[in-house]
Design a protein around this motif. Structure first.
Motif, PDB file in Angstrom:
ATOM      1  N   UNK A  81      16.611  83.050  43.856  1.00 35.11           N
ATOM      2  CA  UNK A  81      15.154  83.138  43.912  1.00 35.11           C
ATOM      3  C   UNK A  81      14.535  81.936  43.205  1.00 35.11           C
ATOM      4  N   UNK A  82      13.571  81.307  43.877  1.00 31.87           N
ATOM      5  CA  UNK A  82      12.781  80.245  43.271  1.00 31.87           C
ATOM      6  C   UNK A  82      11.312  80.624  43.381  1.00 31.87           C
ATOM      7  N   UNK A  83      10.656  80.717  42.233  1.00 31.62           N
ATOM      8  CA  UNK A  83       9.224  81.024  42.191  1.00 31.62           C
ATOM      9  C   UNK A  83       8.493  79.785  41.697  1.00 31.62           C
ATOM     10  N   UNK A  84       7.541  79.310  42.484  1.00 33.40           N
ATOM     11  CA  UNK A  84       6.749  78.136  42.124  1.00 33.40           C
ATOM     12  C   UNK A  84       5.356  78.587  41.709  1.00 33.40           C
ATOM     13  N   UNK A  85       4.971  78.221  40.486  1.00 34.88           N
ATOM     14  CA  UNK A  85       3.618  78.482  40.012  1.00 34.88           C
ATOM     15  C   UNK A  85       2.849  77.175  39.958  1.00 34.88           C
ATOM     16  N   UNK A  86       1.761  77.124  40.700  1.00 34.03           N
ATOM     17  CA  UNK A  86       0.833  76.003  40.657  1.00 34.03           C
ATOM     18  C   UNK A  86      -0.562  76.550  40.401  1.00 34.03           C
ATOM     19  N   UNK A  87      -1.460  75.684  39.999  1.00 35.67           N
ATOM     20  CA  UNK A  87      -2.832  76.118  39.750  1.00 35.67           C
ATOM     21  C   UNK A  87      -3.539  75.139  38.848  1.00 35.67           C
ATOM     22  N   UNK A  88      -4.820  75.339  38.697  1.00 36.22           N
ATOM     23  CA  UNK A  88      -5.603  74.480  37.816  1.00 36.22           C
ATOM     24  C   UNK A  88      -5.178  74.678  36.359  1.00 36.22           C
ATOM     25  N   UNK A  89      -5.507  73.705  35.518  1.00 35.90           N
ATOM     26  CA  UNK A  89      -5.250  73.846  34.095  1.00 35.90           C
ATOM     27  C   UNK A  89      -5.927  75.107  33.570  1.00 35.90           C
ATOM     28  N   UNK A  90      -5.214  75.828  32.706  1.00 32.26           N
ATOM     29  CA  UNK A  90      -5.710  77.043  32.046  1.00 32.26           C
ATOM     30  C   UNK A  90      -5.860  78.228  32.994  1.00 32.26           C
TER      31      UNK A  90
END
Length: 259
Positions: A38-47
Motif C-alpha cells: 500500500x502506498x498512500x500519498x498525502x498532498x495539500x496546501x501548507x497547514x
C-alpha cells in the motif's frame, strides 16, 4: 456536572478514532499475511493537516511494516537523476504500508509556483506521472492519493499559530510566508495537477480540512474502505460526502475546492 457540547464532541471523536485505528490494525494484520503493498500519498496546501492525519493513522500500526516518507530538498546528485528515481527505493514491499508526506507531486506544486523547475520539466512530469502510476498499480500496489484542501482564512490562522508556538518551530518553513502571498498561483497549480493526473487506476480524493478532527476521521474511513477486505471495510461508516469526495472537474467550477 453535565458535559459541554465540546466535551461530548471530543468523546465521540475519540471513540470513532479508536474504532478506525482498530480497523487499520486489523487491516495491517491481513496485509502482513496476504502480502498487500500500500502506498498512500498525502498532498495539500501548507497547514492543511497532513502531519496530524498521518500521526493518527500510524499511531498503533507496526513500525516494522509502516513507513512515513517525507523527503527533503533533492541533492545536487538527485537533481541530475530521472525525476522519479529517488522515490522508487521508498516504495512498499509485500506486507508494507508506506505513506508519502508530499511526494513526486512536489514538481506540480511548489516547484511550479516557486519556479524551481522549468515549464518543460512540468510538462514532462504531467505527461509521465499517469503512466508511472499505472505501472505501480499494475504491479499489484494499492495506491491512494489524497488532496487536503483548506480555506485561505483557516490557513492564515494555522500558520500564525505555528509561528507563535515554540513546540511547532520544526514545522515552520520559509515557504510558509509565500503560501498566502501566492495563494492564487497554488490554486492554479492544484487545478492543473488534479485535472491532468486523476485517472481511474490512480484517482484523487479531495478532503475539506478546515475542521481538523472531522477531516481526519473521514480520511481514515476512506482509507479503510479503499484498502481493506470487505469484512473489515464494512465495520466502519462511509465517509461524509460533504467532507471527502472524488475529484472531478466540477469540484473546481462549483467551489468545492477553495479558490
Amino acid at each position: 456536572m453535565a458535559k459541554s457540547d465540546n466535551d461530548n464532541n471530543d468523546d465521540l471523536y475519540e471513540a470513532e478514532l479508536a474504532k478506525l485505528q482498530l480497523a487499520l490494525v486489523r487491516y495491517q494484520q491481513h496485509a502482513m499475511k496476504s502480502g498487500d503493498k500500500v502506498l498512500v500519498i498525502f498532498e495539500g496546501r501548507d497547514a492543511a493537516g497532513k502531519d496530524g492525519t498521518i500521526s493518527r493513522i500510524t499511531e498503533h500500526l507496526s513500525i516494522r511494516a509502516t513507513r512515513v516518507v517525507a523527503l527533503p530538498k533533492p541533492t545536487e546528485l538527485e537533481s541530475s537523476q530521472w525525476y522519479f528515481q529517488r522515490y522508487v527505493p521508498h516504495l512498499p514491499s509485500a506486507g508494507q504500508v508506506v505513506i508519502f508526506n508530499r511526494s513526486w507531486y512536489n514538481r506540480a506544486g511548489v516547484e511550479r509556483v516557486m519556479g524551481f523547475s522549468s515549464d518543460h520539466d512540468q510538462e514532462i512530469f504531467l505527461r509521465d506521472v499517469p503512466h508511472f502510476e499505472e505501472m505501480l498499480v499494475e504491479s499489484g500496489l494499492k495506491l491512494v492519493k489524497i488532496w487536503l484542501d483548506i480555506s485561505q482564512k483557516e490557513q492564515a490562522e494555522r500558520l500564525k499559530a505555528r509561528r507563535e508556538d515554540p513546540l511547532k518551530a520544526l514545522k515552520t518553513s520559509p515557504l510558509d510566508d509565500v503560501a498566502q502571498e501566492k495563494w492564487a498561483d497554488y490554486s492554479a497549480a492544484r487545478d492543473t495537477m488534479l485535472t491532468r493526473t486523476h485517472q481511474a487506476m490512480a484517482p484523487w480524493t479531495c478532503v475539506v480540512t478546515d475542521k481538523k478532527k472531522v477531516a481526519r476521521i473521514n480520511v481514515m474511513r476512506h482509507l479503510v474502505k479503499t484498502i481493506a477486505p470487505d469484512d473489515i471495510a464494512e465495520s466502519v461508516d462511509a465517509p461524509d460526502g460533504d467532507v471527502l469526495f472524488p475529484f472531478e472537474i466540477g469540484a473546481i467550477a462549483e467551489g468545492r475546492l477553495n479558490k
